[in-house]
Every structure is written in structure tokens, then in C-alpha cells.
Design an enzyme around this catalytic site. Sequence first.
Site, PDB file in Angstrom:
ATOM      1  N   CYS A   4       0.837  -1.197   0.000  1.00 54.42           N
ATOM      2  CA  CYS A   4       0.000   0.000   0.000  1.00 54.42           C
ATOM      3  C   CYS A   4       0.876   1.252   0.000  1.00 54.42           C
ATOM      4  O   CYS A   4       1.738   1.417   0.867  1.00 54.42           O
ATOM      5  CB  CYS A   4      -0.918   0.003   1.215  1.00 54.42           C
ATOM      6  SG  CYS A   4      -1.744   1.577   1.488  1.00 54.42           S
ATOM      7  N   CYS A   7       0.642   3.303   3.255  1.00 56.05           N
ATOM      8  CA  CYS A   7       1.322   2.618   4.372  1.00 56.05           C
ATOM      9  C   CYS A   7       2.829   2.826   4.258  1.00 56.05           C
ATOM     10  O   CYS A   7       3.519   3.036   5.267  1.00 56.05           O
ATOM     11  CB  CYS A   7       0.998   1.131   4.376  1.00 56.05           C
ATOM     12  SG  CYS A   7      -0.653   0.743   4.997  1.00 56.05           S
ATOM     13  N   ASP A  30      -0.358  16.700  -1.007  1.00 55.59           N
ATOM     14  CA  ASP A  30      -0.661  15.895  -2.193  1.00 55.59           C
ATOM     15  C   ASP A  30       0.384  16.191  -3.276  1.00 55.59           C
ATOM     16  O   ASP A  30       0.758  17.342  -3.503  1.00 55.59           O
ATOM     17  CB  ASP A  30      -2.069  16.224  -2.711  1.00 55.59           C
ATOM     18  CG  ASP A  30      -2.586  15.167  -3.661  1.00 55.59           C
ATOM     19  OD1 ASP A  30      -3.522  14.444  -3.293  1.00 55.59           O
ATOM     20  OD2 ASP A  30      -2.034  15.048  -4.784  1.00 55.59           O
ATOM     21  N   HIS A  46      -4.350   0.688   8.472  1.00 57.54           N
ATOM     22  CA  HIS A  46      -4.840   0.525   7.100  1.00 57.54           C
ATOM     23  C   HIS A  46      -6.298   0.079   7.084  1.00 57.54           C
ATOM     24  O   HIS A  46      -6.637  -0.995   7.568  1.00 57.54           O
ATOM     25  CB  HIS A  46      -3.988  -0.490   6.323  1.00 57.54           C
ATOM     26  CG  HIS A  46      -4.482  -0.655   4.914  1.00 57.54           C
ATOM     27  ND1 HIS A  46      -3.944   0.031   3.851  1.00 57.54           N
ATOM     28  CD2 HIS A  46      -5.505  -1.388   4.402  1.00 57.54           C
ATOM     29  CE1 HIS A  46      -4.596  -0.274   2.745  1.00 57.54           C
ATOM     30  NE2 HIS A  46      -5.555  -1.144   3.058  1.00 57.54           N
ATOM     31  N   ASN A  86     -12.808  10.273  -1.262  1.00 58.17           N
ATOM     32  CA  ASN A  86     -13.336   9.470  -2.364  1.00 58.17           C
ATOM     33  C   ASN A  86     -13.449   8.020  -1.905  1.00 58.17           C
ATOM     34  O   ASN A  86     -12.548   7.503  -1.244  1.00 58.17           O
ATOM     35  CB  ASN A  86     -12.416   9.580  -3.587  1.00 58.17           C
ATOM     36  CG  ASN A  86     -12.427  10.983  -4.159  1.00 58.17           C
ATOM     37  OD1 ASN A  86     -13.471  11.611  -4.271  1.00 58.17           O
ATOM     38  ND2 ASN A  86     -11.249  11.500  -4.506  1.00 58.17           N
ATOM     39  N   HIS A  97      -6.477   3.383   0.625  1.00 57.30           N
ATOM     40  CA  HIS A  97      -6.135   3.547   2.053  1.00 57.30           C
ATOM     41  C   HIS A  97      -6.874   4.811   2.490  1.00 57.30           C
ATOM     42  O   HIS A  97      -6.697   5.875   1.861  1.00 57.30           O
ATOM     43  CB  HIS A  97      -4.608   3.694   2.208  1.00 57.30           C
ATOM     44  CG  HIS A  97      -4.138   3.841   3.628  1.00 57.30           C
ATOM     45  ND1 HIS A  97      -3.100   3.091   4.155  1.00 57.30           N
ATOM     46  CD2 HIS A  97      -4.536   4.661   4.629  1.00 57.30           C
ATOM     47  CE1 HIS A  97      -2.899   3.439   5.413  1.00 57.30           C
ATOM     48  NE2 HIS A  97      -3.761   4.409   5.722  1.00 57.30           N
ATOM     49  N   HIS A  99      -8.259   8.140   3.297  1.00 51.74           N
ATOM     50  CA  HIS A  99      -7.637   9.463   3.355  1.00 51.74           C
ATOM     51  C   HIS A  99      -8.663  10.538   3.086  1.00 51.74           C
ATOM     52  O   HIS A  99      -9.646  10.323   2.368  1.00 51.74           O
ATOM     53  CB  HIS A  99      -6.468   9.574   2.359  1.00 51.74           C
ATOM     54  CG  HIS A  99      -6.827   9.277   0.941  1.00 51.74           C
ATOM     55  ND1 HIS A  99      -6.990   7.993   0.467  1.00 51.74           N
ATOM     56  CD2 HIS A  99      -7.077  10.090  -0.106  1.00 51.74           C
ATOM     57  CE1 HIS A  99      -7.322   8.035  -0.815  1.00 51.74           C
ATOM     58  NE2 HIS A  99      -7.384   9.312  -1.187  1.00 51.74           N
ATOM     59  N   HIS A 101      -8.945  14.514   1.774  1.00 55.47           N
ATOM     60  CA  HIS A 101      -8.292  15.652   1.116  1.00 55.47           C
ATOM     61  C   HIS A 101      -8.739  16.927   1.820  1.00 55.47           C
ATOM     62  O   HIS A 101      -9.945  17.156   1.978  1.00 55.47           O
ATOM     63  CB  HIS A 101      -8.734  15.762  -0.349  1.00 55.47           C
ATOM     64  CG  HIS A 101      -8.414  14.572  -1.203  1.00 55.47           C
ATOM     65  ND1 HIS A 101      -7.407  14.582  -2.133  1.00 55.47           N
ATOM     66  CD2 HIS A 101      -8.987  13.338  -1.281  1.00 55.47           C
ATOM     67  CE1 HIS A 101      -7.380  13.412  -2.766  1.00 55.47           C
ATOM     68  NE2 HIS A 101      -8.323  12.641  -2.264  1.00 55.47           N
TER      69      HIS A 101
HETATM   70  P1  AMP Z   1      -7.791   9.566  -4.353  1.00 56.46           P
HETATM   71  O1  AMP Z   1      -7.884   9.692  -5.830  1.00 56.46           O
HETATM   72  O2  AMP Z   1      -8.939  10.212  -3.616  1.00 56.46           O
HETATM   73  O3  AMP Z   1      -7.578   8.130  -3.922  1.00 56.46           O
HETATM   74  O4  AMP Z   1      -6.544  10.402  -3.887  1.00 56.46           O
HETATM   75  C1  AMP Z   1      -5.236   9.924  -3.932  1.00 56.46           C
HETATM   76  C2  AMP Z   1      -4.356  11.119  -3.931  1.00 56.46           C
HETATM   77  O5  AMP Z   1      -3.044  10.703  -3.617  1.00 56.46           O
HETATM   78  C3  AMP Z   1      -4.274  11.862  -5.268  1.00 56.46           C
HETATM   79  O6  AMP Z   1      -4.727  13.199  -5.112  1.00 56.46           O
HETATM   80  C4  AMP Z   1      -2.790  11.796  -5.628  1.00 56.46           C
HETATM   81  O7  AMP Z   1      -2.312  12.973  -6.236  1.00 56.46           O
HETATM   82  C5  AMP Z   1      -2.156  11.554  -4.277  1.00 56.46           C
HETATM   83  N1  AMP Z   1      -0.850  10.888  -4.308  1.00 56.46           N
HETATM   84  C6  AMP Z   1      -0.513   9.774  -5.013  1.00 56.46           C
HETATM   85  N2  AMP Z   1       0.766   9.442  -4.759  1.00 56.46           N
HETATM   86  C7  AMP Z   1       1.236  10.358  -3.879  1.00 56.46           C
HETATM   87  C8  AMP Z   1       2.494  10.550  -3.231  1.00 56.46           C
HETATM   88  N3  AMP Z   1       3.531   9.719  -3.441  1.00 56.46           N
HETATM   89  N4  AMP Z   1       2.632  11.601  -2.395  1.00 56.46           N
HETATM   90  C9  AMP Z   1       1.597  12.458  -2.196  1.00 56.46           C
HETATM   91  N5  AMP Z   1       0.382  12.310  -2.755  1.00 56.46           N
HETATM   92  C10 AMP Z   1       0.199  11.281  -3.590  1.00 56.46           C
END
Ligand code: AMP
Length: 113
Positions: A4, A7, A30, A46, A86, A97, A99, A101
Site C-alpha cells: 500500500c 502505508c 498531495d 490501514h 473518495n 487507504h 484518506h 483531502h
Molecule cells: P484519491 O484519488 O482520492 O484516492 O486520492 C489519492 C491522492 O493521492 C491523489 O490526489 C494523488 O495525487 C495523491 N498521491 C498519489 N501518490 C502520492 C504521493 N507519493 N505523495 C503524495 N500524494 C500522492
Amino acid sequence: MADCLFCKIIAGEIPSAKVYEDEYCYAFRDIHPQAPVHVLVVSKEHVANVKEAAALSDASLAAIIRAIGKIAQQENLAEGFRVVTNCGKNACQSVNHLHFHILGGRQMADQMA
Ligand code: AMP
């Protein structure tokens, strides 16, 4: 969870721009910001998404909400901000995982979707 992304970020195996951390959650910027402030708040334990969040402790769930308020203050979002999570395919969840925003630093659109 072994494979993940978030994680691995929490464990420090993948770098991140840390904004906040406590016993229950970790927050970082992000990588593809959609607003001047775009922070992700993730549970340290997780679970896949908000549908699975009932598996978390009450302490963990409360900590995430408290962290959002603290981060908003830290990031000077006194004029307001949006919190989005989301869940699943139709919402285009890309990282499985839990989260949240935090989006702010500009006027948000009136329509949420
Ligand atoms: P979601 O589409 O709601 O699952 O959001 C996942 C978010 O994770 C997206 O906005 C990506 O830009 C962000 N993301 C993906 N990889 C990374 C990373 N390595 N560091 C920071 N954000 C990330």
C-alpha cells in the site's frame, strides 16, 4: 499493509512532505495539488476507505477529525476549506487507504461535483 502506497509513506519508506502527525494519523502534501493548499490526512491503521472506517477505533476516527481542524489552522485556512474523501470506483478513489483531502487557499466551486 505490504503493498500500500500510503502505508509506505507512513512508514517513511516513500518520501512525503509531512504536515502533521499524531498517534493515529499522518498528513502530507498531495503530490498533484488541486488547490494552493492540498493536504491528505490518512489513518495510520490501514483500512481501504470510509466504507471500511467502522473498523477503526473511536479514538482513531476522532483524531482524524481533530487533525483536520488543526491542519486548517496551521495552513491559515480561516476563510474556509473543503474536505473530500473518495470512496470506490464511482468516486475515482485511486489509493485504497482511507484518506481525507483538505483543499483550500482559494474560492471553491459552488458545485461539489
Ligand atoms: P484519491 O484519488 O482520492 O484516492 O486520492 C489519492 C491522492 O493521492 C491523489 O490526489 C494523488 O495525487 C495523491 N498521491 C498519489 N501518490 C502520492 C504521493 N507519493 N505523495 C503524495 N500524494 C500522492
